[in-house]
Design a protein around this motif. Sequence first.
Motif, PDB file in Angstrom:
ATOM      1  N   THR A  29      -6.875   6.780  -1.349  1.00 29.61           N
ATOM      2  CA  THR A  29      -5.674   6.260  -0.757  1.00 29.61           C
ATOM      3  C   THR A  29      -4.782   7.239   0.027  1.00 29.61           C
ATOM      4  N   CYS A  42      -5.625   8.995   2.177  1.00 32.11           N
ATOM      5  CA  CYS A  42      -6.227   9.013   3.249  1.00 32.11           C
ATOM      6  C   CYS A  42      -6.166   7.824   4.082  1.00 32.11           C
ATOM      7  N   GLY A  43      -5.674   6.645   3.494  1.00 30.68           N
ATOM      8  CA  GLY A  43      -5.655   5.316   3.848  1.00 30.68           C
ATOM      9  C   GLY A  43      -6.565   4.420   3.557  1.00 30.68           C
ATOM     10  N   GLY A  88      -1.847   1.000  -1.815  1.00 31.59           N
ATOM     11  CA  GLY A  88      -3.095   0.859  -1.312  1.00 31.59           C
ATOM     12  C   GLY A  88      -4.323   0.846  -2.348  1.00 31.59           C
TER      13      GLY A  88
END
Length: 509
Positions: free
Chosen positions: A199, A201-202, A244
């Motif tokens: 999360t 890292c996106g 996320g």
Amino acid sequence: MTPRPSQPRGAASLVARRAGIDTYQAPVVYMRADCPVCRAEGFQSQARVELSLGDRTLIATVHHVLADWLRHGEAGLSEAAWRMLHPAEGESLSVRHPPVLDSQRHIRAKVYGVPLAYPQLLAIMRDVAGNRLSDLHLASFVTACAGDRMSAAETVALTRAMIDVGERLRWPSHPVVDKHCVGGLPGNRTTPLVVAIATACGATMPKTSSRAITSPAGTADAMETLAPVDLALPAMRRVVEREGGCVVWGGAVQLSPADDVLIRVERPLELDGTAQMVASVLSKKASAGSERVLIDIPVGPTAKVRSRAAADALTAALVEVGTAVGLQLRVVQTDGAEPVGRGIGPALEAWDVLAVLQRLPAAPADLRARALLLAGHVLEIAGLAADGQGSAMARDALDSGRAWVKFQAICRAQGGMREPPRALYTADCVARAAGVVTGVDNRRIAMAAKLAGAPAARAAGVTMEVKLGQRVERGQPLFRLHAQSAGELAYAEAYVAGQQDLVTIGPGP
């Protein structure tokens, strides 16, 4: 519990009384053996009865009371039954014989080896999720399906049925990724690390985890020592939309609810059959809205999966069933020769997670390495890293501190971060001779942790003080027992004393 349009006809009436007895998830009703209702209706002990209050109905197991704490005309409700019916003290309940369930007939057929199709398995799962089956029926079903008694077609049908009796989440971001380990390896608490790294890292990673079935700790048990995990679905959605990802207990969000009931029965039986494990794992992933899933299969002589051949067979089953229910799976087989990290038990594993996230010098190197490997795979299947480049991206997120910042944010969003507890009592188990560590029995080390009190006693368990290949001297600690009571510590010590070679020491060079 299922709603009913009206009170049942011809039902007897008893007054609700809260018995204050914890029967975990199993609803139980306590009735006097000489109660006129029991005698007139033939409600023997262990009989199943239907209780109704307004539009709320449940099926409970009768336990007879011979003492005077329960009066004539009263029905004592266990905590589980009380939560399901929500009566007021002294409110009148309707009591009657339950309807005949087709699922009981299907379970008997499975006991005799008859293959079950989707409609039969759906009927069973609906009654499982609705708490309409007794523990005896549940145990019969779990046992009848254990081993190799379910075909690939039955496993697919069971997985679909488990998905269809619960909610199925949808997320605005794509792809939604997840990770799961099939278990059998003490420690190995990589999931909180992977979620934090991915999360950061996106990636979108709404992780729902289970509590321990046959192990000293499940991911939800360990995470609960760091932050709340009993989040309802709206709260889980808010956490994922904000950060996320999350690490929550799947049982609280009613995803694949039949699985949570079956796990309650599998735990004391210590059964975790292949078909039910595959259905359990993949139904939870599909229900949580996951699209791409990484599965970790540790392989070792005392792990759950003991050979490459068995791992290959499990991999094939997971991929076949996953494809059938719309999941993209990547399966990795990892080293399961010894525990991962130092801690075995909820809080002890949580301390390892914190050490890795905070990049402390004493952080377990093997846990860090495994988390980076798995997080790298997750980043690759998420499309955030090219194949072969995920581990480098994961390492940067961890070493830069971004994963630690993200983990703290997830904990705050779930209700606040807290410090794991420490055990009150410890005892070292030492080497009887000098030499080199040549083997660790994962199963018996896990048993020692459970006898010390894990997972119910959150601080209990075992810390490993040595690794395979390490040179040790006579009297050097091999592992340490942690317990919350002197009695549990003595229980675990007695077990260890009666065993040979939980940690095997061979001749040194």
